[in-house]
Design a protein around this motif. Structure first.
Motif, PDB file in Angstrom:
ATOM      1  N   SER A 107       0.856  -1.188   0.000  1.00 31.80           N
ATOM      2  CA  SER A 107       0.000   0.000   0.000  1.00 31.80           C
ATOM      3  C   SER A 107       0.890   1.234   0.000  1.00 31.80           C
ATOM      4  CB  SER A 107      -0.910  -0.028   1.238  1.00 31.80           C
ATOM      5  OG  SER A 107      -1.733   1.110   1.289  1.00 31.80           O
ATOM      6  N   LEU A 108       0.900   1.952  -1.105  1.00 32.73           N
ATOM      7  CA  LEU A 108       1.750   3.122  -1.267  1.00 32.73           C
ATOM      8  C   LEU A 108       0.916   4.377  -1.442  1.00 32.73           C
ATOM      9  CD1 LEU A 108       3.380   0.572  -2.788  1.00 32.73           C
ATOM     10  CD2 LEU A 108       5.068   2.405  -3.043  1.00 32.73           C
ATOM     11  N   MET A 109       1.467   5.498  -1.036  1.00 35.87           N
ATOM     12  CA  MET A 109       0.774   6.770  -1.139  1.00 35.87           C
ATOM     13  C   MET A 109       0.577   7.165  -2.597  1.00 35.87           C
ATOM     14  SD  MET A 109       2.014  10.501   0.269  1.00 35.87           S
ATOM     15  CE  MET A 109       3.042  10.775  -1.181  1.00 35.87           C
ATOM     16  N   LEU A 110      -0.605   7.697  -2.885  1.00 39.30           N
ATOM     17  CA  LEU A 110      -0.893   8.198  -4.223  1.00 39.30           C
ATOM     18  C   LEU A 110      -0.243   9.560  -4.421  1.00 39.30           C
ATOM     19  CD1 LEU A 110      -4.691   7.364  -4.609  1.00 39.30           C
ATOM     20  CD2 LEU A 110      -2.763   6.147  -5.617  1.00 39.30           C
ATOM     21  N   GLN A 111       0.327   9.759  -5.604  1.00 41.77           N
ATOM     22  CA  GLN A 111       0.863  11.062  -5.953  1.00 41.77           C
ATOM     23  C   GLN A 111      -0.295  12.013  -6.320  1.00 41.77           C
ATOM     24  OE1 GLN A 111       4.128  11.614  -5.488  1.00 41.77           O
ATOM     25  NE2 GLN A 111       4.208   9.473  -4.793  1.00 41.77           N
ATOM     26  N   ASP A 112      -0.005  13.286  -6.389  1.00 39.05           N
ATOM     27  CA  ASP A 112      -1.064  14.272  -6.638  1.00 39.05           C
ATOM     28  C   ASP A 112      -1.797  14.003  -7.943  1.00 39.05           C
ATOM     29  OD1 ASP A 112      -0.555  15.556  -4.268  1.00 39.05           O
ATOM     30  OD2 ASP A 112       0.730  17.100  -5.146  1.00 39.05           O
ATOM     31  N   ASN A 113      -1.076  13.555  -8.970  1.00 37.84           N
ATOM     32  CA  ASN A 113      -1.729  13.309 -10.258  1.00 37.84           C
ATOM     33  C   ASN A 113      -2.464  11.974 -10.309  1.00 37.84           C
ATOM     34  OD1 ASN A 113       0.517  11.701 -10.165  1.00 37.84           O
ATOM     35  ND2 ASN A 113       1.233  12.191 -12.228  1.00 37.84           N
ATOM     36  N   GLU A 114      -2.379  11.188  -9.223  1.00 38.20           N
ATOM     37  CA  GLU A 114      -3.056   9.893  -9.168  1.00 38.20           C
ATOM     38  C   GLU A 114      -4.324   9.938  -8.318  1.00 38.20           C
ATOM     39  OE1 GLU A 114       0.657   6.756  -9.395  1.00 38.20           O
ATOM     40  OE2 GLU A 114       0.292   7.767  -7.480  1.00 38.20           O
ATOM     41  N   ARG A 115      -4.493  10.970  -7.519  1.00 42.98           N
ATOM     42  CA  ARG A 115      -5.630  11.036  -6.604  1.00 42.98           C
ATOM     43  C   ARG A 115      -6.928  11.329  -7.342  1.00 42.98           C
ATOM     44  NH1 ARG A 115      -5.811  15.153  -3.416  1.00 42.98           N
ATOM     45  NH2 ARG A 115      -4.114  16.348  -4.350  1.00 42.98           N
ATOM     46  N   LYS A 116      -8.011  10.729  -6.850  1.00 41.20           N
ATOM     47  CA  LYS A 116      -9.343  10.999  -7.362  1.00 41.20           C
ATOM     48  C   LYS A 116      -9.992  12.110  -6.543  1.00 41.20           C
ATOM     49  CE  LYS A 116      -9.977   6.168  -8.761  1.00 41.20           C
ATOM     50  NZ  LYS A 116     -10.781   4.934  -8.572  1.00 41.20           N
ATOM     51  N   PRO A 117     -11.039  12.745  -7.047  1.00 43.04           N
ATOM     52  CA  PRO A 117     -11.709  13.791  -6.273  1.00 43.04           C
ATOM     53  C   PRO A 117     -12.185  13.264  -4.916  1.00 43.04           C
ATOM     54  CG  PRO A 117     -12.450  13.850  -8.546  1.00 43.04           C
ATOM     55  CD  PRO A 117     -11.600  12.623  -8.412  1.00 43.04           C
ATOM     56  N   GLY A 118     -11.909  14.027  -3.872  1.00 43.60           N
ATOM     57  CA  GLY A 118     -12.324  13.625  -2.537  1.00 43.60           C
ATOM     58  C   GLY A 118     -11.265  12.885  -1.747  1.00 43.60           C
ATOM     59  N   GLN A 119     -10.209  12.430  -2.422  1.00 45.75           N
ATOM     60  CA  GLN A 119      -9.134  11.738  -1.715  1.00 45.75           C
ATOM     61  C   GLN A 119      -8.151  12.766  -1.152  1.00 45.75           C
ATOM     62  OE1 GLN A 119      -7.763   8.954  -4.821  1.00 45.75           O
ATOM     63  NE2 GLN A 119      -8.538   7.281  -3.545  1.00 45.75           N
ATOM     64  N   PRO A 120      -7.857  12.707   0.145  1.00 44.61           N
ATOM     65  CA  PRO A 120      -6.985  13.716   0.752  1.00 44.61           C
ATOM     66  C   PRO A 120      -5.531  13.552   0.335  1.00 44.61           C
ATOM     67  CG  PRO A 120      -7.559  12.046   2.358  1.00 44.61           C
ATOM     68  CD  PRO A 120      -8.371  11.746   1.137  1.00 44.61           C
TER      69      PRO A 120
END
Length: 289
Positions: free
Chosen positions: A161-174
């Motif tokens: 489980s790795l952190m999502l980068q800014d360009n990978e996040r969906k709306p609503g994901q912090p």
């Protein structure tokens, strides 16, 4: 008489100010806290998502009232001393050196306050450390800098489980909290979390679920929680573990029992191989072959 009135007035204003500050802090915390994640301008703790966190939140508010009362009393005494017993108002000071009743009071009252704090504190601590019969076990292994989850009760699979980068996040994901593969658990079930680490000391912490336990290499620790509401709960590594410590989030998705069963069947196929995918991904992103 005039000096005494001023002292009483200042004491009352100090008490009123303390009460107003407490009410604003308490109300603000309830108004702005969200379930499972921090929010802008939040005061107080996150909304509880488990029975243990309900107790922790109550204890936090209970201590806040005690601390506020102590602060108000001490402030009132200081104001009274400054106003009533300064050299101008009291040119002939008392030479009293002992007062039996006062000495007994300032010994007994703090002891009673500490007992009031200790009783619920020990009860909560016992509840946190006494793991009930678990419905599900999840093993969380801390690595630099991601988590690996295994479900020993549900099959031979594990995933990173790795952190999502800014360009990978969906709306609503912090930001800095969302991950690619979430830890999924069923609602209203006792989940035992076993923690260890593969390199250095990490710590598994999810505030809304009242979970915080160290992950130590060569040692297996455990904690537990029982999420009472479906939703997504965010946490982070709580131990300074190296360069990317700030980018090692935890995401726990709480779903219905039926949805969890379906997820397990899908996870058995999706995560049956390549348990070290996270390490390869980190190496690739760092340009290491």
């Amino acid at each position: 008489m005039q000096v005494l009135s001023r002292s009483v007035l200042l004491s009352r204003w100090a008490a009123i100010a303390a009460v107003v500050i407490t009410v604003v802090m308490t109300a603000g915390g309830v108004a702005h806290a969200e379930l499972g994640q921090p929010s802008n301008w939040q005061l107080g703790m996150q909304e509880p998502g488990s029975p243990v966190m309900d107790q922790v939140s109550w204890f936090h508010s209970f201590l806040l009232w005690i601390i506020t009362a102590i602060t108000a009393v001490v402030l009132a005494l200081l104001v009274a001393v400054v106003v009533k017993f300064n050299a101008r108002a009291n040119p002939t000071p008392s030479r009293t050196t002992h007062h039996t009743l006062l000495e007994v009071a300032w010994t007994v009252v703090p002891v009673m306050i500490l007992v009031m704090i200790a009783v619920p504190s020990f009860r909560i601590l016992f509840t946190q450390l006494n793991t009930p019969q678990a419905d599900l076990t999840v093993k969380a292994t801390g690595k630099q800098w991601f988590w690996t989850y295994a479900y020993p009760d549900n099959g031979a699979f594990e995933f990173d489980s790795l952190m999502l980068q800014d360009n990978e996040r969906k709306p609503g994901q912090p930001r800095l909290l969302a991950v690619d593969n979430e830890m999924v658990v069923p609602v209203n079930k006792v989940v035992r979390v076993q923690t260890t680490a593969a390199d250095v000391i990490h710590a598994f912490g999810v505030p809304s679920l009242a979970v915080m336990v160290d992950a130590i290499p060569g040692r297996l620790n455990e904690a537990w929680f029982k999420a009472t509401q479906e939703g997504v709960y965010y946490g982070q590594c709580r131990e300074l573990c190296g360069r990317d410590h700030a980018f090692m989030p935890i995401t726990v998705r709480v779903v219905s029992e039926q949805a969890f069963a379906a997820w397990v069947e899908d996870a058995k196929k999706k995560f049956a191989v390549a348990p070290d995918a996270g390490a390869r991904r980190l190496a690739s992103s760092a340009g290491i072959d």
